[in-house]
Design an enzyme around this catalytic site. Structure first.
Site, PDB file in Angstrom:
ATOM      1  N   HIS A   1       0.881  -1.178   0.000  1.00  0.00           N
ATOM      2  CA  HIS A   1       0.000   0.000   0.000  1.00  0.00           C
ATOM      3  C   HIS A   1       0.917   1.226   0.000  1.00  0.00           C
ATOM      4  O   HIS A   1       1.982   1.203   0.636  1.00  0.00           O
ATOM      5  CB  HIS A   1      -0.839   0.127   1.273  1.00  0.00           C
ATOM      6  CG  HIS A   1      -1.818  -0.961   1.543  1.00  0.00           C
ATOM      7  ND1 HIS A   1      -1.474  -2.105   2.204  1.00  0.00           N
ATOM      8  CD2 HIS A   1      -3.148  -1.061   1.297  1.00  0.00           C
ATOM      9  CE1 HIS A   1      -2.560  -2.872   2.341  1.00  0.00           C
ATOM     10  NE2 HIS A   1      -3.578  -2.264   1.799  1.00  0.00           N
TER      11      HIS A   1
ATOM     12  N   ASP B   1       2.320   2.022   3.386  1.00  0.00           N
ATOM     13  CA  ASP B   1       3.231   1.066   4.048  1.00  0.00           C
ATOM     14  C   ASP B   1       4.654   1.427   3.635  1.00  0.00           C
ATOM     15  O   ASP B   1       5.593   1.291   4.398  1.00  0.00           O
ATOM     16  CB  ASP B   1       3.091  -0.392   3.554  1.00  0.00           C
ATOM     17  CG  ASP B   1       1.683  -0.894   3.439  1.00  0.00           C
ATOM     18  OD1 ASP B   1       0.851  -0.476   4.244  1.00  0.00           O
ATOM     19  OD2 ASP B   1       1.444  -1.718   2.520  1.00  0.00           O
TER      20      ASP B   1
ATOM     21  N   ASP C   1     -11.407 -11.541  10.468  1.00  0.00           N
ATOM     22  CA  ASP C   1     -10.329 -11.752   9.512  1.00  0.00           C
ATOM     23  C   ASP C   1      -9.039 -11.986  10.303  1.00  0.00           C
ATOM     24  O   ASP C   1      -8.333 -11.041  10.625  1.00  0.00           O
ATOM     25  CB  ASP C   1     -10.235 -10.466   8.664  1.00  0.00           C
ATOM     26  CG  ASP C   1      -9.509 -10.655   7.347  1.00  0.00           C
ATOM     27  OD1 ASP C   1      -9.230 -11.797   6.975  1.00  0.00           O
ATOM     28  OD2 ASP C   1      -9.252  -9.633   6.682  1.00  0.00           O
TER      29      ASP C   1
HETATM   30  C1  XLS Z   1      -7.874  -6.475   4.293  1.00  0.00           C
HETATM   31  C2  XLS Z   1      -7.364  -6.686   2.952  1.00  0.00           C
HETATM   32  C3  XLS Z   1      -6.176  -5.847   2.546  1.00  0.00           C
HETATM   33  C4  XLS Z   1      -6.016  -5.839   1.063  1.00  0.00           C
HETATM   34  C5  XLS Z   1      -5.196  -4.718   0.536  1.00  0.00           C
HETATM   35  O1  XLS Z   1      -8.684  -7.222   4.824  1.00  0.00           O
HETATM   36  O2  XLS Z   1      -7.081  -8.046   2.790  1.00  0.00           O
HETATM   37  O3  XLS Z   1      -5.028  -6.293   3.189  1.00  0.00           O
HETATM   38  O4  XLS Z   1      -5.486  -7.041   0.591  1.00  0.00           O
HETATM   39  O5  XLS Z   1      -5.734  -3.488   0.829  1.00  0.00           O
HETATM   40 NI    NI Z   2      -8.017  -9.414   4.496  1.00  0.00          NI
END
Ligand code: XLS
Ligand code: NI
Ligand code: NI
Length: 447
Positions: free
Chosen positions: A110, A113, A316
């Protein structure tokens, strides 16, 4: 790829060298047991099939913080009171040292990052340009390539009500700053894909939300991003990453089926494909394999975020993939569609908060790479050397000729079907034989 142990001013993972393939009899935790980059499986090497990528955010930014406490890992590249750009440069060195030692061909990031965020647009843009130039040099030193770039449109408080779906136009416009810059960064780094994960594109309550209008704004914004990308020479795929919830109560890019419909509604299906994340598929009540298959059947499976959830948790958890049934299932879909390129398998996964040694980051990736390498071997064998495909084809044999074929080709109407059924009488029962397939899969897994 270079075998230089580290490429920056200092070594961030001392004591760990290039990870080697040692085979199944090795007990060395820092060696591959299955992933042998140059081993041929069918017409490609393992490396060419799997196209592994390491993600910048979980591996070099996230230090283990959770809603109940701060990070548990003290990253040397974040230590001290250096300026944000100096820390970003140190982080880049650490990341490329890690990529090189692990032996992956790709990475993902990103915008924020890679480079320090800033409310001042000019500073944000110049920070990113600075870091992209350095990353480009690192890529050419090491042979690493960019699988995809993206913009983080969900962390900054300004995006609390969404980015392109924000009810305030000022925020929509501000989101364009980041997408434009991240897209340009991706092109500069030769990225094969550009990802949109709709972080806060969704709603907390319908009471205050005009969903139809917000979705129209999202389509407009994506169209503008597509047009800008193409105008600056981006030839790769734009990818939407579905997720049903978290952080929002409801996210617009719910699952593969929802996003496929959205893309087709808005004429975006030629430029956009899907990036399917295992843990997002399971959050939406599907299996990983299901969402991959739906995407693939639409001709839209572009790339994969490889991770897993936890069957007892409804969020998640982004764990590293280790479940061989999952990886076999995923690779069956990937092989049947002829591969993932220009996409790949990105480890959007994080080590547990309690895993605090630098070696843990290596072991996590080694485990994920071995699990997918084994999934590849087993899926390939099932498809090419077992009766699996024939069994599946035979199940539909009644459509291969005669009236069944005429039905598929649109040559019959409902009254004709009624007449055929009247002649044939009650259909004989045909077993689905799920257990036979499950046993075959296990047999090949154990080989
Ligand atoms: C979050 C997402 C993120 C994307 C990129 O849940 O998985 O990490 O892959 O923005
Ligand atoms: Ni994710
Ligand atoms: Ni992801």
């Amino acid at each position: 790829m270079s075998t230089t142990p580290f490429i920056g001013a200092r070594e961030y993972f001392p004591g760990i060298g290039r990870i080697a393939f040692e085979g199944r009899d090795s007990d060395n935790p820092l060696a591959f047991k299955v992933y042998d980059a140059d081993k041929r499986i069918g017409d490609k090497t393992m490396a060419e099939h799997l196209r592994f990528a390491v993600c910048y955010w979980h591996s070099f930014c996230g230090a283990g913080h959770d809603p109940f406490g701060p990070g548990t890992r003290a990253y040397p590249w974040d230590a001290g009171d250096g300026k944000p750009l100096q820390k970003a440069e140190a982080k880049l060195d650490a990341a490329f040292e890690f990529f090189t030692k692990l032996g992956v061909p790709y990475w993902c990031f990103h915008d924020i990052d890679l480079s320090p965020d800033d409310d001042d647009i000019g500073t944000y843009e110049s920070n990113l340009k600075h870091m992209v130039a350095l990353a480009k040099a690192r890529q050419s030193d090491t042979g690493l390539r960019l699988l995809w770039g993206t913009a983080n449109l969900f962390s900054h408080p300004r995006y609390m009500n969404g980015a392109s779906t924000n009810p305030d136009f000022a925020v929509v416009a501000r989101a364009a700053v980041q997408v434009k810059a991240a897209l340009e960064a991706t092109v500069e780094l030769g990225g094969g894909n550009y990802v949109f994960w709709g972080g806060r594109e969704g709603y907390a309550t319908l009471h205050n939300t005009d969903m139809k209008r917000e979705l129209a704004h999202m389509a407009r914004f994506l169209t503008m991003a597509r047009d800008h990308g193409r105008s600056i020479g981006f030839k790769g795929n734009f990818l939407i990453e579905p997720k049903p919830m978290e952080p929002m109560k409801h996210q617009y890019d719910f699952d593969s089926a929802t996003v496929a419909g959205f893309l087709k509604d808005h004429g975006l299906e030629k430029d956009f494909k899907l990036n399917i994340e295992a843990n997002h598929a399971t959050l939406s009540g599907h299996s990983f394999e299901h969402d991959l298959q739906v995407a693939s059947d639409h001709g839209l499976l572009g790339s994969i975020d490889a991770n897993r959830g936890n069957p007892q948790n409804g969020w998640d958890t982004d764990q590293f993939p280790v479940d061989l049934y999952d990886t076999v299932g995923a690779m069956l879909v990937v092989l049947r569609q002829g591969g993932l390129a220009p996409g790949g398998l990105n480890f959007d996964a994080k080590v547990r908060r309690e895993s605090t040694d630098p070696a843990d980051l290596f072991m996590a990736h080694i485990g994920g790479m071995d699990a997918f390498a084994r999934g590849l071997e087993v899926a390939h064998a099932l498809l090419t050397a077992s009766p699996w495909e024939q069994w599946r084809r035979d199940r539909y044999a009644s459509f291969d000729g005669g009236d069944g074929k005429a039905f598929e080709e649109g040559g019959l109407d409902l009254a004709a079907l009624r007449a055929l059924a009247g002649k044939a009488g009650e259909p004989a029962q045909v077993s689905g034989r799920q257990e036979q397939y499950e046993n075959l899969l296990n047999q090949y897994l154990l080989r």
